[in-house]
Design a protein around this motif. Structure first.
Motif, PDB file in Angstrom:
ATOM      1  N   ARG A 184     -66.692  -4.263  -3.672  1.00  0.00           N
ATOM      2  CA  ARG A 184     -66.175  -5.408  -4.429  1.00  0.00           C
ATOM      3  C   ARG A 184     -65.638  -4.994  -5.788  1.00  0.00           C
ATOM      4  NH1 ARG A 184     -69.141 -11.044  -3.108  1.00  0.00           N
ATOM      5  NH2 ARG A 184     -69.403 -10.735  -0.870  1.00  0.00           N
ATOM      6  N   ALA A 185     -66.329  -4.123  -6.448  1.00  0.00           N
ATOM      7  CA  ALA A 185     -65.872  -3.687  -7.779  1.00  0.00           C
ATOM      8  C   ALA A 185     -64.536  -2.949  -7.668  1.00  0.00           C
ATOM      9  CB  ALA A 185     -66.930  -2.800  -8.409  1.00  0.00           C
ATOM     10  N   ALA A 186     -64.411  -2.130  -6.620  1.00  0.00           N
ATOM     11  CA  ALA A 186     -63.159  -1.390  -6.444  1.00  0.00           C
ATOM     12  C   ALA A 186     -61.992  -2.335  -6.154  1.00  0.00           C
ATOM     13  CB  ALA A 186     -63.317  -0.364  -5.320  1.00  0.00           C
ATOM     14  N   VAL A 187     -62.255  -3.364  -5.373  1.00  0.00           N
ATOM     15  CA  VAL A 187     -61.193  -4.327  -5.059  1.00  0.00           C
ATOM     16  C   VAL A 187     -60.774  -5.071  -6.319  1.00  0.00           C
ATOM     17  CG1 VAL A 187     -60.664  -6.453  -3.794  1.00  0.00           C
ATOM     18  CG2 VAL A 187     -61.837  -4.576  -2.639  1.00  0.00           C
ATOM     19  N   ARG A 188     -61.752  -5.496  -7.114  1.00  0.00           N
ATOM     20  CA  ARG A 188     -61.418  -6.220  -8.347  1.00  0.00           C
ATOM     21  C   ARG A 188     -60.631  -5.327  -9.307  1.00  0.00           C
ATOM     22  NH1 ARG A 188     -64.380 -11.020  -9.491  1.00  0.00           N
ATOM     23  NH2 ARG A 188     -65.750 -11.599  -7.764  1.00  0.00           N
ATOM     24  N   GLN A 189     -61.010  -4.050  -9.376  1.00  0.00           N
ATOM     25  CA  GLN A 189     -60.288  -3.106 -10.225  1.00  0.00           C
ATOM     26  C   GLN A 189     -58.862  -2.913  -9.718  1.00  0.00           C
ATOM     27  OE1 GLN A 189     -60.910  -1.699 -13.093  1.00  0.00           O
ATOM     28  NE2 GLN A 189     -59.004  -0.514 -13.070  1.00  0.00           N
ATOM     29  N   THR A 198     -56.456  -5.692 -10.675  1.00  0.00           N
ATOM     30  CA  THR A 198     -55.973  -5.715 -12.063  1.00  0.00           C
ATOM     31  C   THR A 198     -54.638  -4.988 -12.197  1.00  0.00           C
ATOM     32  OG1 THR A 198     -57.198  -3.691 -12.631  1.00  0.00           O
ATOM     33  CG2 THR A 198     -58.326  -5.817 -12.948  1.00  0.00           C
ATOM     34  N   GLN A 199     -54.306  -4.126 -11.222  1.00  0.00           N
ATOM     35  CA  GLN A 199     -53.037  -3.390 -11.265  1.00  0.00           C
ATOM     36  C   GLN A 199     -51.917  -4.104 -10.499  1.00  0.00           C
ATOM     37  OE1 GLN A 199     -53.950   0.500  -9.652  1.00  0.00           O
ATOM     38  NE2 GLN A 199     -55.975   0.517 -10.648  1.00  0.00           N
ATOM     39  N   ALA A 200     -52.253  -5.232  -9.866  1.00  0.00           N
ATOM     40  CA  ALA A 200     -51.279  -5.906  -9.002  1.00  0.00           C
ATOM     41  C   ALA A 200     -50.198  -6.593  -9.827  1.00  0.00           C
ATOM     42  CB  ALA A 200     -51.988  -6.936  -8.131  1.00  0.00           C
ATOM     43  N   PRO A 201     -48.953  -6.619  -9.319  1.00  0.00           N
ATOM     44  CA  PRO A 201     -47.876  -7.347  -9.997  1.00  0.00           C
ATOM     45  C   PRO A 201     -48.115  -8.853  -9.911  1.00  0.00           C
ATOM     46  CG  PRO A 201     -47.124  -6.524  -7.873  1.00  0.00           C
ATOM     47  CD  PRO A 201     -48.492  -5.953  -8.091  1.00  0.00           C
ATOM     48  N   PRO A 202     -47.451  -9.632 -10.770  1.00  0.00           N
ATOM     49  CA  PRO A 202     -47.678 -11.093 -10.775  1.00  0.00           C
ATOM     50  C   PRO A 202     -47.443 -11.749  -9.417  1.00  0.00           C
ATOM     51  CG  PRO A 202     -46.469 -10.414 -12.726  1.00  0.00           C
ATOM     52  CD  PRO A 202     -46.548  -9.213 -11.855  1.00  0.00           C
ATOM     53  N   ALA A 224     -47.933 -10.559  -6.448  1.00  0.00           N
ATOM     54  CA  ALA A 224     -49.084 -10.303  -5.587  1.00  0.00           C
ATOM     55  C   ALA A 224     -50.269 -11.173  -5.995  1.00  0.00           C
ATOM     56  CB  ALA A 224     -49.458  -8.824  -5.647  1.00  0.00           C
ATOM     57  N   LEU A 225     -50.470 -11.353  -7.307  1.00  0.00           N
ATOM     58  CA  LEU A 225     -51.559 -12.212  -7.765  1.00  0.00           C
ATOM     59  C   LEU A 225     -51.357 -13.653  -7.311  1.00  0.00           C
ATOM     60  CD1 LEU A 225     -52.044 -10.813 -11.395  1.00  0.00           C
ATOM     61  CD2 LEU A 225     -53.487 -10.391  -9.377  1.00  0.00           C
ATOM     62  N   ASP A 226     -50.112 -14.139  -7.341  1.00  0.00           N
ATOM     63  CA  ASP A 226     -49.827 -15.505  -6.864  1.00  0.00           C
ATOM     64  C   ASP A 226     -50.185 -15.653  -5.386  1.00  0.00           C
ATOM     65  OD1 ASP A 226     -48.922 -16.178  -9.361  1.00  0.00           O
ATOM     66  OD2 ASP A 226     -46.792 -15.902  -8.882  1.00  0.00           O
ATOM     67  N   LEU A 227     -49.859 -14.620  -4.589  1.00  0.00           N
ATOM     68  CA  LEU A 227     -50.188 -14.671  -3.164  1.00  0.00           C
ATOM     69  C   LEU A 227     -51.700 -14.680  -2.949  1.00  0.00           C
ATOM     70  CD1 LEU A 227     -47.583 -12.218  -1.603  1.00  0.00           C
ATOM     71  CD2 LEU A 227     -47.755 -14.675  -1.187  1.00  0.00           C
ATOM     72  N   LEU A 228     -52.418 -13.842  -3.688  1.00  0.00           N
ATOM     73  CA  LEU A 228     -53.866 -13.801  -3.535  1.00  0.00           C
ATOM     74  C   LEU A 228     -54.497 -15.127  -3.932  1.00  0.00           C
ATOM     75  CD1 LEU A 228     -54.629 -10.226  -4.917  1.00  0.00           C
ATOM     76  CD2 LEU A 228     -54.835 -11.005  -2.537  1.00  0.00           C
ATOM     77  N   GLU A 229     -53.987 -15.761  -4.947  1.00  0.00           N
ATOM     78  CA  GLU A 229     -54.528 -17.055  -5.384  1.00  0.00           C
ATOM     79  C   GLU A 229     -54.420 -18.090  -4.261  1.00  0.00           C
ATOM     80  OE1 GLU A 229     -53.933 -20.291  -9.019  1.00  0.00           O
ATOM     81  OE2 GLU A 229     -52.805 -18.408  -9.010  1.00  0.00           O
ATOM     82  N   ARG A 277     -41.838  -1.919   7.504  1.00  0.00           N
ATOM     83  CA  ARG A 277     -40.380  -2.057   7.521  1.00  0.00           C
ATOM     84  C   ARG A 277     -39.792  -1.158   6.427  1.00  0.00           C
ATOM     85  NH1 ARG A 277     -37.135  -6.133   9.604  1.00  0.00           N
ATOM     86  NH2 ARG A 277     -38.995  -7.413  10.033  1.00  0.00           N
ATOM     87  N   ALA A 278     -38.830  -0.345   6.811  1.00  0.00           N
ATOM     88  CA  ALA A 278     -38.288   0.661   5.886  1.00  0.00           C
ATOM     89  C   ALA A 278     -37.723   0.028   4.619  1.00  0.00           C
ATOM     90  CB  ALA A 278     -37.221   1.495   6.599  1.00  0.00           C
ATOM     91  N   ALA A 279     -37.043  -1.109   4.779  1.00  0.00           N
ATOM     92  CA  ALA A 279     -36.405  -1.747   3.624  1.00  0.00           C
ATOM     93  C   ALA A 279     -37.327  -2.720   2.912  1.00  0.00           C
ATOM     94  CB  ALA A 279     -35.136  -2.478   4.071  1.00  0.00           C
ATOM     95  N   GLY A 280     -38.567  -2.852   3.379  1.00  0.00           N
ATOM     96  CA  GLY A 280     -39.485  -3.791   2.765  1.00  0.00           C
ATOM     97  C   GLY A 280     -39.202  -5.215   3.194  1.00  0.00           C
ATOM     98  N   SER A 281     -40.006  -6.136   2.699  1.00  0.00           N
ATOM     99  CA  SER A 281     -39.885  -7.544   3.098  1.00  0.00           C
ATOM    100  C   SER A 281     -38.932  -8.316   2.207  1.00  0.00           C
ATOM    101  CB  SER A 281     -41.257  -8.209   3.039  1.00  0.00           C
ATOM    102  OG  SER A 281     -41.705  -8.281   1.685  1.00  0.00           O
ATOM    103  N   GLY A 282     -38.569  -7.734   1.053  1.00  0.00           N
ATOM    104  CA  GLY A 282     -37.792  -8.487   0.072  1.00  0.00           C
ATOM    105  C   GLY A 282     -38.665  -9.180  -0.945  1.00  0.00           C
ATOM    106  N   ASP A 283     -39.983  -9.126  -0.758  1.00  0.00           N
ATOM    107  CA  ASP A 283     -40.934  -9.725  -1.696  1.00  0.00           C
ATOM    108  C   ASP A 283     -41.834  -8.602  -2.217  1.00  0.00           C
ATOM    109  OD1 ASP A 283     -42.873 -11.032  -3.089  1.00  0.00           O
ATOM    110  OD2 ASP A 283     -43.456 -12.402  -1.487  1.00  0.00           O
ATOM    111  N   PRO A 284     -41.635  -8.158  -3.448  1.00  0.00           N
ATOM    112  CA  PRO A 284     -42.415  -7.023  -3.974  1.00  0.00           C
ATOM    113  C   PRO A 284     -43.919  -7.263  -3.949  1.00  0.00           C
ATOM    114  CG  PRO A 284     -40.551  -7.515  -5.406  1.00  0.00           C
ATOM    115  CD  PRO A 284     -40.628  -8.633  -4.417  1.00  0.00           C
ATOM    116  N   GLY A 285     -44.370  -8.497  -4.189  1.00  0.00           N
ATOM    117  CA  GLY A 285     -45.802  -8.780  -4.190  1.00  0.00           C
ATOM    118  C   GLY A 285     -46.415  -8.589  -2.812  1.00  0.00           C
ATOM    119  N   THR A 286     -45.710  -9.061  -1.785  1.00  0.00           N
ATOM    120  CA  THR A 286     -46.210  -8.894  -0.419  1.00  0.00           C
ATOM    121  C   THR A 286     -46.251  -7.416  -0.043  1.00  0.00           C
ATOM    122  OG1 THR A 286     -45.217 -11.028   0.152  1.00  0.00           O
ATOM    123  CG2 THR A 286     -45.867  -9.608   1.970  1.00  0.00           C
TER     124      THR A 286
END
Length: 813
Positions: free
Chosen positions: A226-231, A234-238, A240-245, A276-285
């Motif tokens: 749990r501590a590692a996940v929380r740490q 803290t490095q996630a882009p905004p 990604a944080l919106d998705l987690l919320e 996917r090589a080109a990504g999803s188009g959503d940096p947070g995802t």
């Protein structure tokens, strides 16, 4: 020694349920069987209470029942399962594997996974009723009512006292019911091959070397800390944080384009995934997926693992409990006379469906080889009845599913060739039921049409593929259509009195979204976030408006009756339609619902008119829907000219000749028209003159059927016919002062004479006049009974009623 059974619980739970089943009334047991019965071929039957009890505890049966529940019922069951886990610990069964279909996306446990643990006994995981009430903090009366409903559905297991017990499946899916995803180790094993596992380990800073199993264990250990996940978060882009919320409270599923199948566009249940090589188009995802915090479980669908949500939740989540359905915020006040629109719509539907079916009887529709009716025929019908194509398609579909029209194929002509003659194309014809339907009042005619709309598994007005041209008479194949229809009506039923959502065409996407959220409370399994859901809801509202079920975005009395029909389980019997010719003996709830629909339509639709206003310009005006007898009379002597609140019929020389051709007597015809004249007013003089003038010229020419002769006592007229250029193709030859012979058949000769402006009649060999009537073709169709529409294929009795009688046995007294 207690014998344990496959996932149905040991003797204690099954015995209690068996005892409870034998105390049910026949009506209660039939209702339970219709809710939970799963027809199948082979295998043991359900003809003993013990077998039925075992069946009701299986995953498949419980899952079927869960799909019929509203949100608060599901919340209460979930609360019992969660409290049981808090009291007794996790259920002793490993986490389910991904890929199979279970309740809300989770799969049942496989037999191989059960071998390492004992079968789960629900009675050993009981929850005190008082603890549930304290956890939900609801009104006692509300909670007790919900518990009683669940007990009737055998989802709250007996005995129903101070301790509450639920079936094994709910205990096994306690994590899902709390909004958690599956463990990361399970998801990683199902989703990836070694290359992707090593890539995730590298992105987590764990190194990319070693075996796949070693790398996966490193990932599992890191994300399980749990501590590692929380740490890490803290490095996630905004983004990604919106998705987690959004995902942490649950549900843990997200649509995204991060991954592709290892086979390219092809996907099967066992397919693995690649980034996917080109990504999803959503940096947070993409950031979350690269670190194993979103893992693919299907095409464009990912899941948040259990460990991530558990690490990020702040303490225990409160148990959900929403005893009252939400109200759509977009409602607005209704106009002063809200039912006027519904009355107009329902009356118009009854009239135009009559016109459509009469036109089909006069000119049968060709059925395409690929199915459905050709677009040109649909457009021709739409123009003929004065309605848009979309409405015409809907009425054709409802008429077909109500048994008023059906496909018919003629026998091939006899052939001397060894090669069999090709089958003639199928044609859509009225059925024998159409004739009795035509004799009904407009309100009665609407009963089978609206009942058919309620129970047919298709949203006819929704055509998801814009590249395809919509066609009428498609096979109903949308299993979620009826459930969606019902939830929409349920959401409209709880709108504040005097409010609605407005016209269907004017409801914007935001309001449709609000309606979808409100509808989801009534049956969460029916309203998903799948693409196209809002379009299907909009199409459902449009159809409901057209039938008078909804007006100004609010339920009419007819709409409430339709909802009652669905609540009574009418859709279980499709293709049989309660209210469309199916006997309702022994089903009092259905019979009452159909009677309520009939009463609501009689109240809404004006009674049919039995009189017409005849005017000097040779028109007849019917102010409202006409009775079948009046329609038949005016249809024989006049041509329908316009539609609307008042229907206008035009009487001219051609229409009067048509009546005389069919055998009408001129004086009797005038007498019948005078009898239906509004207010007993005498017929206008021009109308009497027209009928009498047509009668004087009618029959002056006689077509002899045996030798196709034309005879007339008027020699001058015979001379005129022999010289008429418009009749040259008949090859007429004068063989006597009053007789001509024709080279054409009697039918063609009659047609040519009438086209030339003459008024001949057909004469038999005996000299009597032959009355010409168009042949009536009917398609053979036998509507299924309610019993035949929903048979039980296991051993023993074949219907729920017979099965219930056998289960209960003879009752004393």
């Amino acid at each position: 020694m207690v014998r344990r059974t496959d996932y149905a619980g040991p003797v204690n739970s099954a015995t209690s349920l068996k005892s409870w089943l034998t105390r049910r009334t026949p009506e209660q047991l039939v209702e339970l069987l219709e809710q939970r019965e799963l027809p199948y071929a082979g295998g043991p039957g359900l003809e003993t209470p013990a077998r039925l009890a075992q069946h009701l505890l299986t995953d498949a049966s419980v899952t079927l029942a869960l799909h019929d529940l509203n949100q608060v019922q599901i919340q209460v069951l979930a609360a019992v399962a969660v409290l049981a886990e808090q009291l007794h610990g996790p259920a002793p069964v490993p986490a389910p594997r991904p890929g199979a279909a279970g309740f809300a996306g989770w799969s049942p446990v496989t037999p191989a996974q059960r071998t390492a643990v004992p079968a789960l006994e629900p009675s050993e995981r009981a929850v005190p009723r008082a603890r549930l009430r304290a956890a939900l903090a609801g009104q006692p009366g509300e909670l007790d009512a919900v518990l009683a409903e669940l007990a009737d559905r055998a989802l709250l297991l007996p005995p129903h006292g101070t301790a509450l017990t639920v079936p094994p499946l709910l205990h096994l899916q306690s994590g899902e019911l709390q909004g958690y995803g599956r463990p990361v180790d399970v998801l990683l094993s199902a989703a990836y091959k070694a290359a992707e596992i090593h890539q995730i380990a590298a992105d987590l800073g764990l190194g990319a070397g070693g075996t796949r199993d070693a790398a996966q264990k490193l990932i599992t250990d890191r994300l399980g800390d749990r501590a590692a996940v929380r740490q890490l978060v803290t490095q996630a882009p905004p983004d990604a944080l919106d998705l987690l919320e959004r995902l942490v409270p649950g549900p843990p599923l997200l649509r995204t384009h991060c991954f592709v199948s290892e086979h390219g566009q092809y996907y099967s249940a066992g397919s693995k995934f690649r980034f996917r090589a080109a990504g999803s188009g959503d940096p947070g995802t993409d950031w979350l997926a690269a670190r194993g915090m979103l893992i693919p479980i299907g095409p464009d669908l990912v899941e948040l693992p259990y460990e991530i949500a558990a690490a990020l939740r702040d303490g225990e989540m409160p148990l959900g409990y929403d005893p009252e359905p939400p109200v759509v915020a977009a409602s607005r006040p209704l106009p002063a006379h809200p039912l006027g629109e519904a009355q107009t719509a329902a009356t118009s539907t009854a009239t135009r469906v009559e016109l459509l079916l009469r036109a089909t009887a006069a000119g049968p529709l060709a059925v395409r080889k690929a199915g459905g009716i050709a677009v040109r025929d649909t457009r021709r019908l739409a123009k003929l009845i004065g309605a848009p194509e979309a409405q015409t398609r809907l009425w054709l579909d409802l008429s077909a599913n109500a048994g008023l029209i059906a496909p018919h194929r003629d026998l091939p002509p006899p052939s001397r060739s060894r090669k069999p003659a090709p089958l003639p194309p199928a044609r859509m014809l009225p059925t024998a039921r159409y004739d009795s339907w035509l004799a009904d009042s407009p309100a009665e005619r609407l009963v089978p049409l609206i009942a058919t709309w309620a129970v047919t598994p298709e949203v006819f007005s929704h055509w998801p593929d814009e590249s395809e041209t919509p066609v009428a008479l498609v096979s109903p194949q949308d299993p979620g259509a009826v459930a969606l229809r019902r939830t929409v009506l349920e959401a409209l039923a709880v709108l504040p009195p005097g409010t609605g959502l407005g016209q269907a065409a004017a409801i914007d996407e935001d309001a449709l979204g609000d309606l979808a959220l409100a509808a989801a409370w009534h049956r969460p399994a029916a309203v998903t976030g799948e693409p196209g859901t809002l379009a299907r809801i909009s199409a459902t509202l449009t159809e409901a408006e057209l039938l008078g079920v909804v007006a100004h975005g609010a339920l009419t009395p007819v709409g409430h009756a339709v909802l009652g029909l669905l609540r009574a389980g009418a859709d279980r019997y499709f293709p049989a339609v309660p209210g469309a010719g199916s006997a309702l003996t022994g089903r009092p709830a259905l019979a009452a619902a159909v009677a309520a629909l009939r009463a609501a339509l009689v109240e809404l639709v004006p009674p049919p008119r039995t009189t017409a206003r005849f005017q000097a310009d040779l028109t007849a005006v019917v102010a409202g829907p006409a009775a079948p007898e009046l329609t038949e009379l005016l249809g024989s002597v006049a041509t329908r000219e316009s539609e609307g609140h008042a229907v206008v019929w035009r009487i001219d020389a051609a229409s009067v000749r048509r009546a005389l051709d069919s055998g009408a007597d001129p004086q009797e015809l005038l007498t019948r028209l005078a009898e239906v004249s509004e207010g007993g007013q005498p017929l206008p003089q021009p109308l009497s003159y027209l009928v009498n003038d047509a009668a004087r010229t009618h029959g002056r020419i006689r077509v002899v059927r045996s030798a196709c002769c034309i005879r007339s006592d008027d020699e001058a007229l015979v001379t005129e016919l022999s010289r008429a250029r418009v009749l040259a193709k008949l090859g007429l030859r004068r063989i006597a002062p009053t007789v001509l012979i024709s080279t054409a058949s009697p039918t063609d000769t009659l047609a040519a004479l009438r086209l030339g402006g003459y008024a001949p009649v057909l004469e038999a060999e005996t000299g009597s006049t032959v009355v010409e009537r168009a042949p009536q073709e009917r398609a053979a169709l036998e509507l299924p009974s309610l019993t035949a529409a929903r048979p039980y294929y296991g051993s023993g009795p074949g219907t729920p009623e017979a099965l219930a009688a056998k289960l209960l046995g003879p009752r004393k007294g």
